[in-house]
Design a protein around this motif. Sequence first.
Motif, PDB file in Angstrom:
ATOM      1  N   LYS A  21      10.476 -35.680-100.595  1.00  0.00           N
ATOM      2  CA  LYS A  21      10.011 -34.288-100.518  1.00  0.00           C
ATOM      3  C   LYS A  21      11.187 -33.343-100.706  1.00  0.00           C
ATOM      4  CE  LYS A  21       6.103 -35.002 -97.406  1.00  0.00           C
ATOM      5  NZ  LYS A  21       5.497 -34.597 -96.128  1.00  0.00           N
ATOM      6  N   HIS A  22      10.989 -32.318-101.504  1.00  0.00           N
ATOM      7  CA  HIS A  22      12.031 -31.314-101.708  1.00  0.00           C
ATOM      8  C   HIS A  22      12.209 -30.517-100.422  1.00  0.00           C
ATOM      9  CE1 HIS A  22      11.251 -32.403-105.871  1.00  0.00           C
ATOM     10  NE2 HIS A  22      12.475 -31.968-106.096  1.00  0.00           N
ATOM     11  N   THR A  23      13.426 -30.568 -99.889  1.00  0.00           N
ATOM     12  CA  THR A  23      13.718 -29.965 -98.588  1.00  0.00           C
ATOM     13  C   THR A  23      14.817 -28.937 -98.752  1.00  0.00           C
ATOM     14  OG1 THR A  23      13.402 -32.208 -97.732  1.00  0.00           O
ATOM     15  CG2 THR A  23      14.088 -30.526 -96.165  1.00  0.00           C
ATOM     16  N   GLY A  24      14.433 -27.684 -98.882  1.00  0.00           N
ATOM     17  CA  GLY A  24      15.409 -26.618 -99.003  1.00  0.00           C
ATOM     18  C   GLY A  24      15.563 -25.886 -97.689  1.00  0.00           C
ATOM     19  N   VAL A  56      36.496 -26.834 -92.404  1.00  0.00           N
ATOM     20  CA  VAL A  56      35.227 -27.566 -92.424  1.00  0.00           C
ATOM     21  C   VAL A  56      34.112 -26.531 -92.451  1.00  0.00           C
ATOM     22  CG1 VAL A  56      33.698 -29.191 -91.237  1.00  0.00           C
ATOM     23  CG2 VAL A  56      36.187 -29.493 -91.080  1.00  0.00           C
ATOM     24  N   LEU A  57      33.324 -26.566 -93.524  1.00  0.00           N
ATOM     25  CA  LEU A  57      32.189 -25.670 -93.684  1.00  0.00           C
ATOM     26  C   LEU A  57      30.912 -26.499 -93.731  1.00  0.00           C
ATOM     27  CD1 LEU A  57      33.577 -23.344 -96.502  1.00  0.00           C
ATOM     28  CD2 LEU A  57      33.560 -22.905 -94.041  1.00  0.00           C
ATOM     29  N   SER A  58      29.828 -25.939 -93.211  1.00  0.00           N
ATOM     30  CA  SER A  58      28.550 -26.654 -93.211  1.00  0.00           C
ATOM     31  C   SER A  58      27.417 -25.705 -93.579  1.00  0.00           C
ATOM     32  CB  SER A  58      28.275 -27.247 -91.825  1.00  0.00           C
ATOM     33  OG  SER A  58      26.994 -27.865 -91.780  1.00  0.00           O
ATOM     34  N   SER A  59      26.415 -26.266 -94.200  1.00  0.00           N
ATOM     35  CA  SER A  59      25.139 -25.580 -94.333  1.00  0.00           C
ATOM     36  C   SER A  59      24.633 -25.320 -92.918  1.00  0.00           C
ATOM     37  CB  SER A  59      24.147 -26.481 -95.079  1.00  0.00           C
ATOM     38  OG  SER A  59      22.808 -26.074 -94.833  1.00  0.00           O
ATOM     39  N   PRO A  60      23.880 -24.229 -92.711  1.00  0.00           N
ATOM     40  CA  PRO A  60      23.357 -23.972 -91.373  1.00  0.00           C
ATOM     41  C   PRO A  60      22.145 -24.820 -90.986  1.00  0.00           C
ATOM     42  CG  PRO A  60      22.761 -22.189 -92.852  1.00  0.00           C
ATOM     43  CD  PRO A  60      23.650 -23.119 -93.626  1.00  0.00           C
ATOM     44  N   ARG A  61      21.590 -25.601 -91.899  1.00  0.00           N
ATOM     45  CA  ARG A  61      20.433 -26.421 -91.576  1.00  0.00           C
ATOM     46  C   ARG A  61      20.814 -27.504 -90.571  1.00  0.00           C
ATOM     47  NH1 ARG A  61      19.563 -22.530 -93.648  1.00  0.00           N
ATOM     48  NH2 ARG A  61      18.462 -22.099 -95.587  1.00  0.00           N
ATOM     49  N   ALA A  83      23.803 -24.008 -98.383  1.00  0.00           N
ATOM     50  CA  ALA A  83      22.413 -24.424 -98.184  1.00  0.00           C
ATOM     51  C   ALA A  83      21.884 -25.153 -99.420  1.00  0.00           C
ATOM     52  CB  ALA A  83      21.538 -23.217 -97.879  1.00  0.00           C
ATOM     53  N   GLU A  84      20.848 -25.932 -99.222  1.00  0.00           N
ATOM     54  CA  GLU A  84      20.221 -26.638-100.329  1.00  0.00           C
ATOM     55  C   GLU A  84      19.556 -25.656-101.277  1.00  0.00           C
ATOM     56  OE1 GLU A  84      20.093 -28.733-102.553  1.00  0.00           O
ATOM     57  OE2 GLU A  84      19.309 -30.550-101.616  1.00  0.00           O
ATOM     58  N   TRP A  85      19.320 -26.089-102.481  1.00  0.00           N
ATOM     59  CA  TRP A  85      18.578 -25.345-103.501  1.00  0.00           C
ATOM     60  C   TRP A  85      17.296 -24.840-102.841  1.00  0.00           C
ATOM     61  CZ3 TRP A  85      19.780 -27.121-108.929  1.00  0.00           C
ATOM     62  CH2 TRP A  85      19.133 -26.352-109.899  1.00  0.00           C
ATOM     63  N   ASP A  86      16.954 -23.590-103.060  1.00  0.00           N
ATOM     64  CA  ASP A  86      15.693 -23.043-102.528  1.00  0.00           C
ATOM     65  C   ASP A  86      14.590 -23.397-103.523  1.00  0.00           C
ATOM     66  OD1 ASP A  86      13.489 -21.554-101.734  1.00  0.00           O
ATOM     67  OD2 ASP A  86      14.664 -19.774-101.245  1.00  0.00           O
ATOM     68  N   TYR A  87      13.707 -24.299-103.117  1.00  0.00           N
ATOM     69  CA  TYR A  87      12.661 -24.806-104.013  1.00  0.00           C
ATOM     70  C   TYR A  87      11.428 -23.914-104.066  1.00  0.00           C
ATOM     71  CZ  TYR A  87      15.552 -28.969-103.532  1.00  0.00           C
ATOM     72  OH  TYR A  87      16.605 -29.834-103.518  1.00  0.00           O
ATOM     73  N   ASP A  89       8.019 -22.366-103.983  1.00  0.00           N
ATOM     74  CA  ASP A  89       6.672 -22.913-103.811  1.00  0.00           C
ATOM     75  C   ASP A  89       6.633 -24.446-103.811  1.00  0.00           C
ATOM     76  OD1 ASP A  89       5.927 -20.268-103.846  1.00  0.00           O
ATOM     77  OD2 ASP A  89       4.959 -20.342-105.822  1.00  0.00           O
ATOM     78  N   TYR A  90       7.716 -25.076-104.256  1.00  0.00           N
ATOM     79  CA  TYR A  90       7.756 -26.534-104.322  1.00  0.00           C
ATOM     80  C   TYR A  90       8.339 -27.176-103.062  1.00  0.00           C
ATOM     81  CZ  TYR A  90       6.714 -25.833-109.274  1.00  0.00           C
ATOM     82  OH  TYR A  90       6.137 -25.467-110.462  1.00  0.00           O
ATOM     83  N   GLU A  91       8.673 -26.349-102.069  1.00  0.00           N
ATOM     84  CA  GLU A  91       9.187 -26.862-100.799  1.00  0.00           C
ATOM     85  C   GLU A  91       8.185 -27.848-100.197  1.00  0.00           C
ATOM     86  OE1 GLU A  91      11.984 -26.720 -97.446  1.00  0.00           O
ATOM     87  OE2 GLU A  91      12.117 -26.114 -99.535  1.00  0.00           O
ATOM     88  N   GLY A  92       8.677 -29.024 -99.817  1.00  0.00           N
ATOM     89  CA  GLY A  92       7.839 -30.033 -99.180  1.00  0.00           C
ATOM     90  C   GLY A  92       7.044 -30.901-100.132  1.00  0.00           C
ATOM     91  N   LEU A  93       7.156 -30.631-101.434  1.00  0.00           N
ATOM     92  CA  LEU A  93       6.448 -31.442-102.429  1.00  0.00           C
ATOM     93  C   LEU A  93       7.396 -32.452-103.061  1.00  0.00           C
ATOM     94  CD1 LEU A  93       4.414 -28.654-104.294  1.00  0.00           C
ATOM     95  CD2 LEU A  93       3.643 -30.146-102.439  1.00  0.00           C
ATOM     96  N   THR A  94       6.855 -33.564-103.538  1.00  0.00           N
ATOM     97  CA  THR A  94       7.637 -34.546-104.284  1.00  0.00           C
ATOM     98  C   THR A  94       7.564 -34.208-105.770  1.00  0.00           C
ATOM     99  OG1 THR A  94       5.767 -36.029-104.618  1.00  0.00           O
ATOM    100  CG2 THR A  94       7.074 -36.340-102.585  1.00  0.00           C
ATOM    101  N   THR A  95       8.468 -34.760-106.538  1.00  0.00           N
ATOM    102  CA  THR A  95       8.440 -34.526-107.986  1.00  0.00           C
ATOM    103  C   THR A  95       7.113 -34.980-108.598  1.00  0.00           C
ATOM    104  OG1 THR A  95      10.849 -34.572-108.166  1.00  0.00           O
ATOM    105  CG2 THR A  95       9.607 -35.052-110.169  1.00  0.00           C
TER     106      THR A  95
END
Length: 195
Positions: A21-24, A56-61, A83-87, A89-95
């Motif tokens: 699942k795309h997780t942005g 040391v830097l991190s995404s806030p997720r 942060a991860e790519w902002d997907y 409307d595709y957030e939570g969907l698989t390819t």
Amino acid sequence: MSESGVYLLRHGQTEWSESGKHTGRTDVPLTDAGEARARRAGALLSSLRGSGPALVLSSPRIRATRTAELAGLAVDETTEDLAEWDYGDYEGLTTPEIRQTVPGWTVWTHPCPNGETAAHVDLRARTMVGRARAALADGDVILVGHGHFSRVLVATWIGQSARFGVHFGLAAGGLTLLGEERGTAQIQRLNLPAD
């Protein structure tokens, strides 16, 4: 032997990363296996490095900050630039789910409605690479983030566009080392497993 440079640590496994699942933007916690891999990644990172990192830097997720914590890293700053790519409307969907309505879709070649474009992700990656290069004068830099965006960082490091990230694979909990050889950007190690 200790190597210096920019270390990319992809967060450990989550239920969504395991299922594709795309997780942005969604804050998904690590699985037990993801936590174990983050600990092993920390041990591997310690074996590759010498002294403490300059930055040391991190995404806030939470999946990234928890990975950093389990890897034994003291995060200097969390930043949306990692942060991860902002997907969108595709957030939570698989390819395969996306391809039911958009045949042949990939994040590398198609837009994400209401999400980020490759050009926007490219700009964020250039910002992060610039910041990492500036900090290297003081020692190693460790960036804790996500799969697609870390692949874009690798591409950007060697002077390629965001779309070139398709050529690199990064497993959950994997490590990558970016450096230089006589002034030329180089991928020194790619996707080292934490197993």
